[in-house]
Design a protein around this motif. Structure first.
Motif, PDB file in Angstrom:
ATOM      1  N   ALA A 134       0.464  -1.249   0.018  1.00 25.55           N
ATOM      2  CA  ALA A 134       0.529   0.253   0.066  1.00 25.55           C
ATOM      3  C   ALA A 134       0.212   1.593   0.548  1.00 25.55           C
ATOM      4  N   ILE A 135       1.677   1.493   0.619  1.00 24.25           N
ATOM      5  CA  ILE A 135       2.907   1.979   0.759  1.00 24.25           C
ATOM      6  C   ILE A 135       2.991   2.671  -0.665  1.00 24.25           C
ATOM      7  N   LYS A 136       4.414   1.847  -1.514  1.00 22.85           N
ATOM      8  CA  LYS A 136       4.537   1.729  -2.509  1.00 22.85           C
ATOM      9  C   LYS A 136       3.435   2.064  -3.674  1.00 22.85           C
ATOM     10  N   GLU A 137       2.241   1.857  -3.135  1.00 23.24           N
ATOM     11  CA  GLU A 137       1.450   2.363  -4.750  1.00 23.24           C
ATOM     12  C   GLU A 137       0.248   3.790  -4.181  1.00 23.24           C
ATOM     13  N   LEU A 138       0.717   3.390  -3.104  1.00 22.95           N
ATOM     14  CA  LEU A 138       0.055   5.337  -2.843  1.00 22.95           C
ATOM     15  C   LEU A 138       1.442   6.224  -3.008  1.00 22.95           C
ATOM     16  N   LEU A 139       2.128   5.603  -3.042  1.00 26.70           N
ATOM     17  CA  LEU A 139       3.591   7.283  -3.093  1.00 26.70           C
ATOM     18  C   LEU A 139       3.793   6.733  -4.621  1.00 26.70           C
ATOM     19  N   ARG A 140       3.556   6.334  -4.929  1.00 29.50           N
ATOM     20  CA  ARG A 140       3.914   5.906  -6.041  1.00 29.50           C
ATOM     21  C   ARG A 140       2.293   7.004  -7.288  1.00 29.50           C
ATOM     22  N   PHE A 141       1.249   7.178  -6.471  1.00 31.43           N
ATOM     23  CA  PHE A 141       0.374   7.600  -6.776  1.00 31.43           C
ATOM     24  C   PHE A 141       0.259   9.252  -7.123  1.00 31.43           C
ATOM     25  N   ARG A 142       0.828   9.367  -5.301  1.00 34.76           N
ATOM     26  CA  ARG A 142       0.808  10.697  -4.986  1.00 34.76           C
ATOM     27  C   ARG A 142       2.514  11.648  -5.335  1.00 34.76           C
ATOM     28  N   ARG A 143       3.393  10.879  -5.190  1.00 33.24           N
ATOM     29  CA  ARG A 143       4.554  11.484  -5.240  1.00 33.24           C
ATOM     30  C   ARG A 143       4.733  13.368  -6.626  1.00 33.24           C
ATOM     31  N   PRO A 144       3.690  13.046  -7.510  1.00 29.97           N
ATOM     32  CA  PRO A 144       3.702  14.470  -8.255  1.00 29.97           C
ATOM     33  C   PRO A 144       2.561  15.575  -7.710  1.00 29.97           C
ATOM     34  N   PHE A 145       1.802  14.615  -6.724  1.00 35.58           N
ATOM     35  CA  PHE A 145       0.939  15.972  -6.048  1.00 35.58           C
ATOM     36  C   PHE A 145       2.019  16.641  -5.379  1.00 35.58           C
ATOM     37  N   TYR A 146       2.624  15.892  -4.369  1.00 35.61           N
ATOM     38  CA  TYR A 146       3.651  16.023  -3.314  1.00 35.61           C
ATOM     39  C   TYR A 146       4.893  17.035  -3.679  1.00 35.61           C
ATOM     40  N   GLU A 147       5.163  16.906  -4.965  1.00 35.44           N
ATOM     41  CA  GLU A 147       6.107  17.598  -5.650  1.00 35.44           C
ATOM     42  C   GLU A 147       6.159  18.822  -6.257  1.00 35.44           C
ATOM     43  N   ARG A 148       4.112  18.725  -6.818  1.00 34.86           N
ATOM     44  CA  ARG A 148       4.061  20.339  -7.201  1.00 34.86           C
ATOM     45  C   ARG A 148       3.647  21.255  -5.980  1.00 34.86           C
ATOM     46  N   ALA A 149       2.995  20.301  -5.199  1.00 38.88           N
ATOM     47  CA  ALA A 149       2.249  21.527  -3.815  1.00 38.88           C
ATOM     48  C   ALA A 149       4.186  21.928  -3.401  1.00 38.88           C
ATOM     49  N   ALA A 150       5.378  21.432  -3.715  1.00 39.85           N
ATOM     50  CA  ALA A 150       5.826  21.409  -2.308  1.00 39.85           C
ATOM     51  C   ALA A 150       6.490  22.974  -2.874  1.00 39.85           C
ATOM     52  N   ASP A 151       7.033  23.830  -2.219  1.00 42.00           N
ATOM     53  CA  ASP A 151       7.668  25.305  -2.208  1.00 42.00           C
ATOM     54  C   ASP A 151       9.666  24.723  -2.055  1.00 42.00           C
ATOM     55  N   THR A 152       9.529  23.338  -1.347  1.00 33.64           N
ATOM     56  CA  THR A 152      10.587  23.107  -0.484  1.00 33.64           C
ATOM     57  C   THR A 152      10.769  21.987   0.103  1.00 33.64           C
ATOM     58  N   THR A 153      11.832  20.765   0.103  1.00 37.48           N
ATOM     59  CA  THR A 153      11.557  19.599   0.403  1.00 37.48           C
ATOM     60  C   THR A 153      12.308  19.538   1.101  1.00 37.48           C
ATOM     61  N   VAL A 154      12.429  18.049   2.131  1.00 31.29           N
ATOM     62  CA  VAL A 154      13.485  17.861   3.715  1.00 31.29           C
ATOM     63  C   VAL A 154      13.433  16.497   3.796  1.00 31.29           C
ATOM     64  N   ASN A 155      14.440  15.310   2.922  1.00 24.96           N
ATOM     65  CA  ASN A 155      14.172  14.239   3.127  1.00 24.96           C
ATOM     66  C   ASN A 155      14.720  13.387   4.814  1.00 24.96           C
TER      67      ASN A 155
END
Ligand code: S3P
Length: 175
Positions: free
Chosen positions: A130-151
């Protein structure tokens, strides 16, 4: 000048712990979406999912974001799914710099398995998938929304806080 910070990112990326520490360090007020939603609904997040379904949960989430996004000088720890509705990000962006926290799927699995039953989307037979699939689907949403990112995979809370402060300075210098 934006005075608030909104933390977005997948479940288990550290939004709550980091948000509290960041708010304390910067002298800002801390808000967390999930407890606000539970208060509105009068029941827990798992109960909302079970009895009313995810769509109703997302409607509560939109309402809670609408209210909290008006706060100035706040640190807002969002739920992992706020990015799914663009209206949430549009509202948050009015007062807040959007910081996305990320972590590897393995780290997310480890962190979320400690309190698995609190997260209905992962309270299933195969949370790793579930984590793998949700992450794959959501990654572009997070990237589009973020002003900056921290791992956050390899960092403790204080180090994440330090990185966020540095990255926001950098972001403000650019904007
Ligand atoms: C969700 C994340 C959860 C909570 C709900 C749905 C999601 O918040 O809002 O279970 O869709 O990613 P956390 O990210 O704080 O665990």
């Amino acid at each position: 000048m934006k005075t608030s910070i909104a933390l977005i990112g997948f479940m288990g990326t550290g939004k709550t712990g980091v948000g509290k520490a960041l708010a304390e360090k910067l002298g800002k007020e801390f808000f967390e979406l999930d407890p606000l939603i539970e208060k509105k609904a009068g029941k827990t997040i798992p109960a909302i999912f079970k009895e009313d379904g995810e769509i109703t949960f997302r409607e509560f989430e939109i309402e809670a974001i609408k209210e909290v996004s008006k706060e100035r000088n706040a640190v807002i720890a969002c739920g992992g799914g706020v990015v799914l509705n663009k209206i949430n990000i549009d509202r948050l962006k009015e007062e807040a710099v959007i910081v996305c926290l990320t972590a590897s799927p393995q780290v997310i699995l480890r962190r979320t398995s400690r309190d698995a039953e609190e997260r209905p989307l992962l309270a299933i037979a195969n949370p790793a998938l579930a984590i793998k699939e949700l992450l794959r689907f959501r990654r572009p949403f997070y990237e589009r929304a973020a002003d900056t990112t921290v791992n956050t995979s390899r960092l403790d809370i204080d180090s994440v806080v330090t990185q966020i402060i540095a990255k926001i300075k950098e972001y403000e210098g650019l904007s």
